[in-house]
Scaffold this active site. Structure first.
Site, PDB file in Angstrom:
ATOM      1  N   CYS A   3      -0.298   3.945  -1.708  1.00 61.42           N
ATOM      2  CA  CYS A   3      -1.263   2.915  -1.341  1.00 61.42           C
ATOM      3  C   CYS A   3      -0.657   1.567  -1.730  1.00 61.42           C
ATOM      4  CB  CYS A   3      -2.640   3.167  -1.951  1.00 61.42           C
ATOM      5  SG  CYS A   3      -2.773   2.983  -3.731  1.00 61.42           S
ATOM      6  N   ARG A  26      -6.646   4.460  -4.345  1.00 55.19           N
ATOM      7  CA  ARG A  26      -6.583   5.552  -3.369  1.00 55.19           C
ATOM      8  C   ARG A  26      -5.515   6.584  -3.695  1.00 55.19           C
ATOM      9  NH1 ARG A  26      -6.154   1.487   1.578  1.00 55.19           N
ATOM     10  NH2 ARG A  26      -4.982   0.468  -0.079  1.00 55.19           N
TER      11      ARG A  26
END
Length: 184
Positions: free
Chosen positions: A7, A13
């Site tokens: 990410c 994430r």
């Protein structure tokens, strides 16, 4: 096989995906299948811990991400990974700027999830191991992508509300489960 989630900052994430995937592998008894799961970020700033909300949503599932320290994406990391899953198209572009040879193994997370779902619906994915089946999915992406809906990017929850983190984590969990339902 090494799976690398990428990410932007390696705070939200990719951390949620890395730690959730590890828990899925352990729950399915696949942690001895030579599967190594890591994460990195395209931004190159000093190492830092995971976002507290990412740690918190993982903790609600009994997953401890407190030890996480961010890792900047390097050409060496992308060279050693066998499968690289990014959450935004720009991350794929950044990665390929560093390592153009990674093109055959880097995918948008939701695109890879869609292909896994499609292949799984057609019956068992060929291969003797999880790694073999992941390789089969990777080999099928370019052929199947034109026939599948365009995959959305995964929203960056950084500096957003708990509700956004919950929604993004639910998307990641669903995607990881779809992948391993297909290949495990």
């Amino acid at each position: 096989m090494q799976i690398l989630y990428v990410c932007t900052g390696n705070q939200c994430r990719s951390v949620m995906a890395e730690y959730y995937t590890r828990s899925v592998l352990a729950a399915r008894g696949l942690n001895n299948e030579d599967l190594d799961v890591r994460s990195a970020g395209t931004l190159h700033y000093p190492p830092h811990p995971a976002d507290p909300l990412a740690i918190d949503v993982l903790k609600a599932d009994g997953i401890d991400a407190n030890p996480h320290i961010s890792t900047p994406l390097t050409p060496d990391l992308s060279r050693t990974a066998n499968l690289i899953l990014c959450f935004e198209r720009e991350q794929i572009s950044d990665l390929l700027d560093q390592n153009p040879l990674a093109a055959r193994k880097v995918f948008l997370f939701n695109d890879f999830v869609n292909v896994c779902s499609h292949l799984h619906a057609d019956g068992p994915i060929p291969g003797d191991t999880v790694g073999d089946r992941l390789n089969e999915v990777m080999a099928s992406v370019s052929m199947l992508r034109p026939f599948l809906p365009e995959a959305p990017e995964t929203e960056d929850p950084h500096r957003k509300s708990r509700e956004v983190f919950d929604r993004v984590y639910a998307e990641i969990k669903k995607g990881v489960n779809t992948i391993f339902d297909a290949v495990a």
